[in-house]
Design an enzyme around this catalytic site. Structure first.
Site, PDB file in Angstrom:
ATOM      1  N   ASN A   1      -0.787  -1.216   5.606  1.00 37.35           N
ATOM      2  CA  ASN A   1      -1.132  -2.604   5.276  1.00 37.35           C
ATOM      3  C   ASN A   1      -2.631  -2.786   5.455  1.00 37.35           C
ATOM      4  O   ASN A   1      -3.259  -2.087   6.246  1.00 37.35           O
ATOM      5  CB  ASN A   1      -0.387  -3.567   6.210  1.00 37.35           C
TER       6      ASN A   1
ATOM      7  N   HIS B   1      -5.428  -5.801   6.432  1.00 36.06           N
ATOM      8  CA  HIS B   1      -5.514  -7.137   7.003  1.00 36.06           C
ATOM      9  C   HIS B   1      -6.986  -7.518   7.154  1.00 36.06           C
ATOM     10  O   HIS B   1      -7.789  -6.700   7.618  1.00 36.06           O
ATOM     11  CB  HIS B   1      -4.810  -7.172   8.369  1.00 36.06           C
TER      12      HIS B   1
ATOM     13  N   SER C   1      -9.051  -4.253   8.547  1.00 37.83           N
ATOM     14  CA  SER C   1      -8.344  -3.105   9.129  1.00 37.83           C
ATOM     15  C   SER C   1      -7.263  -2.623   8.176  1.00 37.83           C
ATOM     16  O   SER C   1      -6.566  -3.436   7.568  1.00 37.83           O
ATOM     17  CB  SER C   1      -7.652  -3.510  10.438  1.00 37.83           C
TER      18      SER C   1
ATOM     19  N   ASP D   1       1.099  -7.578  11.557  1.00 37.06           N
ATOM     20  CA  ASP D   1      -0.274  -7.078  11.635  1.00 37.06           C
ATOM     21  C   ASP D   1      -0.511  -6.212  12.863  1.00 37.06           C
ATOM     22  O   ASP D   1      -1.579  -6.275  13.493  1.00 37.06           O
ATOM     23  CB  ASP D   1      -1.282  -8.244  11.573  1.00 37.06           C
TER      24      ASP D   1
HETATM   25  C1  GRF Z   1      -6.651  -9.500   1.174  1.00 40.58           C
HETATM   26  O1  GRF Z   1      -7.655 -10.186   1.865  1.00 40.58           O
HETATM   27  C2  GRF Z   1      -5.779  -8.738   2.134  1.00 40.58           C
HETATM   28  O2  GRF Z   1      -6.467  -8.243   3.235  1.00 40.58           O
HETATM   29  C3  GRF Z   1      -4.806  -9.791   2.581  1.00 40.58           C
HETATM   30  O3  GRF Z   1      -4.544 -10.544   1.431  1.00 40.58           O
HETATM   31  C4  GRF Z   1      -5.654 -10.457   0.550  1.00 40.58           C
HETATM   32  C5  GRF Z   1      -5.112  -9.947  -0.757  1.00 40.58           C
HETATM   33  O4  GRF Z   1      -6.093  -9.907  -1.754  1.00 40.58           O
HETATM   34  N1  GRF Z   1      -3.652  -9.195   3.186  1.00 40.58           N
HETATM   35  P1  GRF Z   1      -5.857  -9.069  -3.063  1.00 40.58           P
HETATM   36  O5  GRF Z   1      -4.554  -9.570  -3.668  1.00 40.58           O
HETATM   37  O6  GRF Z   1      -5.799  -7.641  -2.702  1.00 40.58           O
HETATM   38  O7  GRF Z   1      -7.021  -9.401  -3.948  1.00 40.58           O
END
Ligand code: GRF
Length: 228
Positions: A117, A119, A146, A155
């Site tokens: 994932n 985050h 991260s 997370d």
């Molecule tokens: C990103 O900031 C990611 O870290 C978070 O959600 C957002 C998704 O953006 N989990 P994208 O769809 O990859 O543009």
């Protein structure tokens, strides 16, 4: 007799799960375009049929599946379909890239150390939603992002890569999110490359890389008069 394996036969097939625009998914797909990259896209799955990222992936010729969570009686039924779709496309690794559904222990355990994932915070700081505003409110001078292996708690899990981003005067949650997103696009392909190449092992819930690692200089940020 010499056995010749074509490059893609050795690549780890990777499912990417999204819910929205999919910019991280795009950065992963772009990295996987390199013939030397040890992973290839198997399928892009969205729990939102209208996700922009889904149509982008389709235009690239990548298999796509929409699994609308609202059509399922409960999380278990939704996750069973998700799991099957991943298997149907021969994926061995799964990258959550802006996938906005919590996954239960059943799914997470089945994909243990193969499920990543991204985050937008320097975990373990600021898990959950609204990370940038919370970091600004806390007066953080350095924020970041991260990539981690997924565990049941939201997370959490062994951290695979992080990037640090300085908070600048006048930053809002939006300006900060945009700069952190650029960093996200760098570290997700890096983490996937390390995992797919088999260079990562987990010991005591910590990720360890076999191989040389470049350690950059520390990012030092004085308090530049941010408004809170
Ligand atoms: C990103 O900031 C990611 O870290 C978070 O959600 C957002 C998704 O953006 N989990 P994208 O769809 O990859 O543009």
């Amino acid at each position: 007799m010499m056995l010749v394996l074509c490059g893609s036969a050795m690549k780890k097939r990777t499912a990417i799960l999204i819910s929205g625009r999919g910019s991280n998914m795009q950065s992963l797909v772009a990295a996987m375009g390199d013939p030397e990259f040890p992973a290839e896209p198997a399928v892009v799955i969205s729990n939102r049929p209208e996700a922009l990222g889904l149509s982008w992936a389709d235009e690239q010729g990548i298999a796509t599946v929409a699994i609308d969570h609202r059509q399922y009686a409960n999380r278990m039924a939704f996750e069973a379909r998700l799991h099957q779709a991943i298997l149907d496309h021969g994926a061995e690794l799964v990258c959550l890239a802006g996938f906005m559904r919590l996954l239960t222990g059943g799914f997470v355990d089945r994909w243990r150390d193969r499920l990543m994932n991204i985050h937008p915070s320097l975990l373990p700081a600021f898990p959950g939603l609204d990370t940038h505003q919370r970091a600004l409110d806390a007066g953080a001078l350095i924020v970041g992002c991260s990539v981690h292996f997924v565990r049941t708690e939201m997370d959490s899990g062994p951290i695979l890569a992080q990037a640090a981003v300085a908070v600048l005067p006048g930053d809002t949650a939006e300006t900060l999110a945009a700069r952190v997103l650029e960093a996200e696009h760098q570290i997700y392909p890096l983490a996937l490359r390390l995992v797919a190449s088999g260079a990562v092992r987990i010991e005591n819930e910590t990720a360890i890389f076999d191989g040389p690692v470049e350690v950059p200089l520390p990012l030092v940020v004085p308090s530049l008069g941010r408004t809170r």
